[in-house]
Design an enzyme around this catalytic site. Sequence first.
Site, PDB file in Angstrom:
ATOM      1  N   HIS A  25       0.807  -1.262  -0.059  1.00 36.99           N
ATOM      2  CA  HIS A  25      -0.133   0.077   0.047  1.00 36.99           C
ATOM      3  C   HIS A  25       0.948   1.280  -0.027  1.00 36.99           C
ATOM      4  O   HIS A  25       2.134   1.338   0.072  1.00 36.99           O
ATOM      5  CB  HIS A  25      -0.880  -0.126   1.155  1.00 36.99           C
ATOM      6  CG  HIS A  25      -0.321   0.117   2.591  1.00 36.99           C
ATOM      7  ND1 HIS A  25       0.386   1.363   3.068  1.00 36.99           N
ATOM      8  CD2 HIS A  25       0.004  -0.905   3.457  1.00 36.99           C
ATOM      9  CE1 HIS A  25       0.917   1.253   4.215  1.00 36.99           C
ATOM     10  NE2 HIS A  25       0.530  -0.273   4.426  1.00 36.99           N
ATOM     11  N   ASP A  64      -1.878 -18.992  13.864  1.00 32.25           N
ATOM     12  CA  ASP A  64      -0.882 -19.280  14.644  1.00 32.25           C
ATOM     13  C   ASP A  64      -0.936 -18.767  15.826  1.00 32.25           C
ATOM     14  O   ASP A  64      -0.837 -17.735  16.195  1.00 32.25           O
ATOM     15  CB  ASP A  64       0.330 -19.030  13.698  1.00 32.25           C
ATOM     16  CG  ASP A  64       1.594 -19.948  14.401  1.00 32.25           C
ATOM     17  OD1 ASP A  64       1.816 -19.749  15.452  1.00 32.25           O
ATOM     18  OD2 ASP A  64       2.347 -20.429  13.341  1.00 32.25           O
ATOM     19  N   SER A  97       2.734  -4.488   7.238  1.00 34.03           N
ATOM     20  CA  SER A  97       2.273  -4.248   5.956  1.00 34.03           C
ATOM     21  C   SER A  97       3.554  -4.674   5.187  1.00 34.03           C
ATOM     22  O   SER A  97       4.609  -4.255   5.297  1.00 34.03           O
ATOM     23  CB  SER A  97       2.054  -3.016   5.774  1.00 34.03           C
ATOM     24  OG  SER A  97       0.729  -2.741   6.395  1.00 34.03           O
TER      25      SER A  97
END
Length: 398
Positions: A219, A339, A354
Site C-alpha cells: 500500500h 498461529d 504491511s
Amino acid sequence: MRRKFLTALIAVGLFAFPSSLSLYYHTHLSDRYYTRQNEPLELSTLFPVSAEPCPTVTAVSQTGDTVQRTVFRLFGIFPIKTAEIQPISEVRLVPCGQPFGVRMLMDGIMVIGFGEVAGKSGHCCPAVTAGLQEGDIIRQANDSPIQSTADFRELVAEGKELLLTVERDGEIMEIPLKPEYSLINQCFQTGLWVRDSTAGIGTLTYFEPETGYFGGLGHPICDPDTGEVIPLASGEADTVTISGAVAGSAGIAGQLQGYFSGDAPIGTLYCNSCYGVFGQLYQIPDVPSIPMALKQEITLGEAVILTTVSGDTPQAYTVEIVSIDYTEDTRNMVIEVTDERLLQKTGGIVQGMSGSPLLQNGHVIGAVTHVFVSNPAQGYAIFAETMYEYMHKPSGFS
C-alpha cells in the site's frame, strides 16, 4: 393443471439458475488474467466455467506479448463475460519478511495545516484566503521548482506575491498567494504548515533476483496528517531492527516498534503507489527464489506469512485465506492469523507488518496490507501478481 404449473415452474427455474450464476461470475471474475506459457487458463469455481478464445481478436501488450480475448462460458454454454488472457514466463521471487525503513523526499511540498499570522490589520491566514487546502502539493512558485520547505521559506521571506503551481487530486492549478508581514515574528509569513519529507517502518515483500528490484508494504506511504499519498522525488531503504510489539485488540490497532539500525542504505526507492513501495537493492543477496503464483492459482485455506516481530529475522506463521476477490485493485484477499504463537505476541496483524509476504504451495501469493481494527486476527492482502505487474509498468520502473 397442476402438472402444467410444475412444468412452467421448472422451466423458469432452469432459466433463472444459469442466469443468476452468470451474473454472479460476471461480477466476481477478473477482466484480465495471466497464464503460464503453453498452459490453459484454469479457474477454481464451484460450477464449471470454460475459457474459449475469440478466434480473431488479439492484441499486443506494452511488453510485446500477445493478449488473447477470451469468452468465459458457464457449463461451456452460457456466456458470462469477455476477458484478456496474456501468457507470461514463470516469475521467480525471493520472499523476504524483513523489516525495512523508508526515508522519502517529496516531489514538492505538502500542505498539512494552517495557522494565523498577526498582521497590521489583525489576525489572518493568507494561505486560506488564497484557497489552498490540506493535502495540496506545491510544486512551483513563480515557475521555480520547490524541492524543500527551505526553498519555500526563502521565497516567502521576500514578501512578494507568489504564483503557486499546485497539484490537487491529480489536477494542476495555479494559485496566487500574497505573504503577510507578521508583527510578532518580524518576517513575512503565509500561515502554511508544510512538509517535504517523511520516514517510517514497513516490511519488505520480495525482491527479483535478476534485477534487485523489490516491492514492499503493498500500500502507499501516506502523509500522517492529511492521509494523502506522498509524491516521491527520491528515497532510500534502510535496515531496521524490531525492538518490540504492542499487541492489538478489538478496536485498538497494535504496532511494531523498531529503529533504523544500518550503517548505510540498502537500496533506492523509485515509486510510492497504491500497490506498494518499489525500489532497487544496492546489493543482491545470493539466496534461493521460488515461483510467484498467478491469482487464479491461489486457493482458500491454509497459507504462511513471513514476518518479523523481534530483531531482524522473519519467522513463518500459519494463516488462513478466508476469501478471494478478483475485482478489487488492492484488497484481493481476506486472511486470518491462526498461529497461536503470533496471536500471543501481537494479537494478529499489527501496523508495521504491511508487506509481510504470504506463501502457499511453495509460491509467493501476496502480501498483508491492512488490519481489521475490529478483529486484529484478520486483515486484507494484495496479490503478488498485482505488485509485480505494477513494479514493471512504465509508471514504475523504466
